[in-house]
Design a protein around this motif. Sequence first.
Motif: not given
Length: 528
Positions: A218-223, A225-231, A233-245
């Motif tokens: 279920h992971l969309q690759g950024s490489g 033709s959709g190649l799944i890169m290390r980045r 998986v890292e983004a899926a492990i540590n999703p970005l947290v939106e700053p709270v205003e």
Amino acid sequence: MSETKVFLLPDLGEGLTEAELVNWLVSVGDEIHVDQPIAEVETAKSMVEVPSPYAGRVAELHGEPGQTLDVGKPLISVTPLDTLGETRIPPVEPAVNETRLVEPVEAPVETKRVEAKAAAETYREEEKAGSGNVLIGYGTPGGHGQARRTRPRRSTFPSLGGPAPLVEPAETKGPEAKFTTAADDRLLSRTRVPGKLGAVISPLVRRMAKEHGVDLGHLQGSGESGLIMRRDVEAAINPLVEPVETKPSWADEPVEAAIKPLVEPVETASGPQVEPVETSGRPIDPRTGLSIASRTPVRGVRKAVAANMTRSRTEIPEATVWVDVDATALVEMRSALKKAQPHDTPGLLAFIARFVTAGLKKYPELNTRIVTAEDTSGGEQQEIVAFDGVNVGFAAQTDRGLVVPSVRRADKLSARELDSEIKRLTSVAREGKATPAELGGGTFTLNNYGVFGVDGSAAIINYPEVAILGVGRIIDKPWVVNGELAVRKVTELTLTFDHRVCDGGTAAGFLRYVADAIENPGSVLADM
């Protein structure tokens, strides 16, 4: 429709995921033949020449010297030639009805299957025209006429190093639901339909996903033709947290108060200003205050050495023992052999390697490897794997960094044969031509740091081995012989070992055996 064939950078061995393009051996417009070297690339293991699986005219070179390319990315585009040596004219496609120019947003499942299977068949036909030349992880079947057998893919989540699913299975019934075989999956991973198929080439990415519970299906690759890169998986492990205003403390204050300076300016006397120490225009390091002279990316051999040494120190509980050895008898024996046979005398390192192989037969615990395996209950357990034979690796300093070529089945070789193989491997390693097979596969490492003029060193074990023996320089030292002081040729032996595979008694026994062999080489060689 263009007939240009695009050759993707292959896996150059041992799961390497990238390579640095060192030099192009062809130019755009050149005519090339099958198996002709087209580029020199440097991996974390060695520098190799990449041959072309296609014949034709070079249409495009994908990359510049010094650029790091990912495995599976385009390397070169080749336009085939006909029998007369002229460029083939692509067939004219039939006119397309204008009413059918608009494709539906979502193609039917059956259409996707046909496209995927057609892509696999197209790749299979191109591979038939190859030569069979294999370069550590890729090749074409044309050279031997037999396709490699592949294992069927399990339907469960892939284990470490196993193939990752390319397409989620659709809800279908009947035998047509199983039209894709494991071989088709492999072909599809190398002939991806842009925007429709994802793939995972790197085993490191698969391992990272497994350890952190990331579902690659279920992971969309950024490489490409959709190649799944290390980045990804890292983004899926540590999703970005939106700053709270948050509301600033001064938001409720009047505008006049908000813009009023907190500190009133103080009038100071004019005087000379202190100039910064560095005025070269280079960026300044904030920690030291010094200008930065240069930045060097850690890659190639240096990157591999750093990763290997870090893993060794992180995972292996190592211990070190050492002993001073009187090498006078060994030096004198070699000098006598050199007088009798000036051009065929083994070096001192070859003799010591011979003693090491004999010592490992007596103490096989140091010729092992620790692996993690699955136990009967489905969990994991550590196992000590012993080997029937010894591959002696030796550290060699090159312009590209420290490498460790290994002498295969060193326990079957004489001192002269060991000396010949050590010299050959040292030469190809310094030329950057050693293959990954020659730079890997060692079971025990011998490190002669005496050539650098030092007496001893607490060496780091060459992971995943369990021991390394270091030899210091041989110098004149005062030594007691038969109760009297004498000047002898003395060296220091240092053994670093993995305390999980043996205790100090075993390590000391091995080290003492090698030391006794150096002090009495004639008797030991006679028993071998």
